[in-house]
Scaffold this motif. Structure first.
Motif: not given
Length: 272
Positions: A84-88, A140-146
């Motif tokens: 992800s954007s924060n490296g996770l 965002q990936l989990y909720s609003t932006k899929r």
């Protein structure tokens, strides 16, 4: 044992040769398929003519036909590991719907060959997925932006595969797996946000109900003021006389109406 006639042996040899030639020359293209003709002595893959359609075909025995499925096919990619954007690290499952283009299947065979799925489609999907997911946070990936992520992966993959004679129909993101601690933190945050929205809704509802009651009370007060201002002594006296007359005329009434009081209203005696 009788010997074969001399003329019989050449006939048998010719028949065997014909059977072999026919076996090499006969090609059947199945439903939802196209045949790419390869001319051994004619320049290789034939790209300037339409591919062989469904059905039975006869070709020169020294040529070859490569049969391609042109129906929509599904590639299932499970557990793609991306950041992800924060490296996770995020695990993503997706289904890719694709097919070879019937009109350009010869060029696909010439440039990419029968293993185009592994050499083109899979690398393109993985590259696009890494690029797109890297722009978003786990929340965002989990909720609003899929849906947005799914659309962007499709568009970026399409740019890679379609110039290579492959038709991309859809990419469906089935699941986004986050680390357990991150997922729990996001779920707690979403729950708190939902509770906050519910509380704000209750406050707005209560405020609107209070305003309604104030308006209703003000309306009643204004009505009473108007009514009180219109009720003069003369009007009240007239109304009292009308009521007294109706009471005296009633057959069930047992009262005596005589004279009048200080206000000019009749005096009612008895009510047995």
């Amino acid at each position: 044992m009788e010997k074969l006639p001399k003329i019989g042996i050449p006939i048998i040899i010719i028949a065997i040769i014909l059977i072999i030639v026919l076996a090499k020359s006969a090609v059947t293209v199945g439903s939802g398929e196209r045949g790419v003709l390869y001319e051994t002595f004619g320049g290789g893959v034939v790209t300037d003519e339409p591919p062989l359609g469904e059905g039975f075909h006869i070709i020169a025995p020294w040529n070859k036909v490569f049969v391609y499925n042109i129906r929509q096919q599904e590639l299932s990619e499970k557990g793609m590991s991306v950041l992800s954007s924060n490296g996770l690290e995020i695990k993503l499952d997706a289904s890719i719907l694709y097919q070879a283009k019937a009109e350009t299947v010869a060029k696909l065979h010439q440039t990419r060959g029968e293993e185009y799925l592994q050499s083109v489609v899979v690398p393109a999907v993985r590259s696009a997925t890494r690029s797109v997911v890297g722009r978003y946070t786990p929340e965002q990936l989990y909720s609003t932006k899929r849906d947005a992520v799914q659309h962007e992966i499709f568009e970026e993959t399409k740019k890679i595969v379609e110039p290579q004679f492959i038709q991309l129909n859809a990419i469906l993101v089935r699941d986004v797996a986050l680390p357990a601690t991150i997922k729990q933190a996001i779920e707690r945050k979403l729950k708190q946000e939902q509770e906050s929205l519910e509380y704000e809704f209750r406050l707005v509802t209560a405020h609107k109900e209070a305003e309604r009651q104030i308006i209703e009370a003000k309306g009643k007060a204004d009505a009473n003021k108007i009514l009180s201002a219109s009720l003069t002594d003369k009007i009240l006296q007239d109304k009292g006389i009308e009521a007294t007359i109706k009471l005296a005329e009633s057959t069930n009434s047992k009262v005596v109406v005589i004279g009048s009081g200080d206000s000019g209203m009749p005096i009612i005696l008895g009510n047995q």
